[in-house]
Write a protein that holds these residues in place. Structure first.
Motif: not given
Length: 77
Positions: A3-11, A53-59
């Motif tokens: 998921f190139e448009r989705i990021t996870v950063d603990p900060e 971005d919205v489609l990536a969130a749905l996926a």
């Protein structure tokens, strides 16, 4: 699946999945859609987001729930 448009950063945003490192969570986008808002309305609320971005969130949300069991209320059936 990546998921190139989705990021996870603990900060950032408590480690929740976000759109492209912005302070917009996948949950915020999905929540707006679940409340009946259109993609166009979501994009108007967040003008720095793109349709993709919205489609990536749905996926991302679809992939997340397909891998887990969710507790559901007992239907009584």
């Amino acid at each position: 699946m990546a998921f190139e448009r989705i990021t996870v950063d603990p900060e950032r945003m408590g480690g929740l999945p976000c759109i492209r490192g912005l302070r917009v969570t996948v949950g915020a986008v999905i929540g707006q859609l679940a409340a009946g808002r259109s993609i166009g309305e979501v994009l108007a609320d967040y003008p720095y987001l793109e349709h993709a971005d919205v489609l990536a969130a749905l996926a991302y949300a679809a992939a997340a729930v397909s891998e887990r069991e969710l507790p559901l209320a007992h239907s009584g059936i």
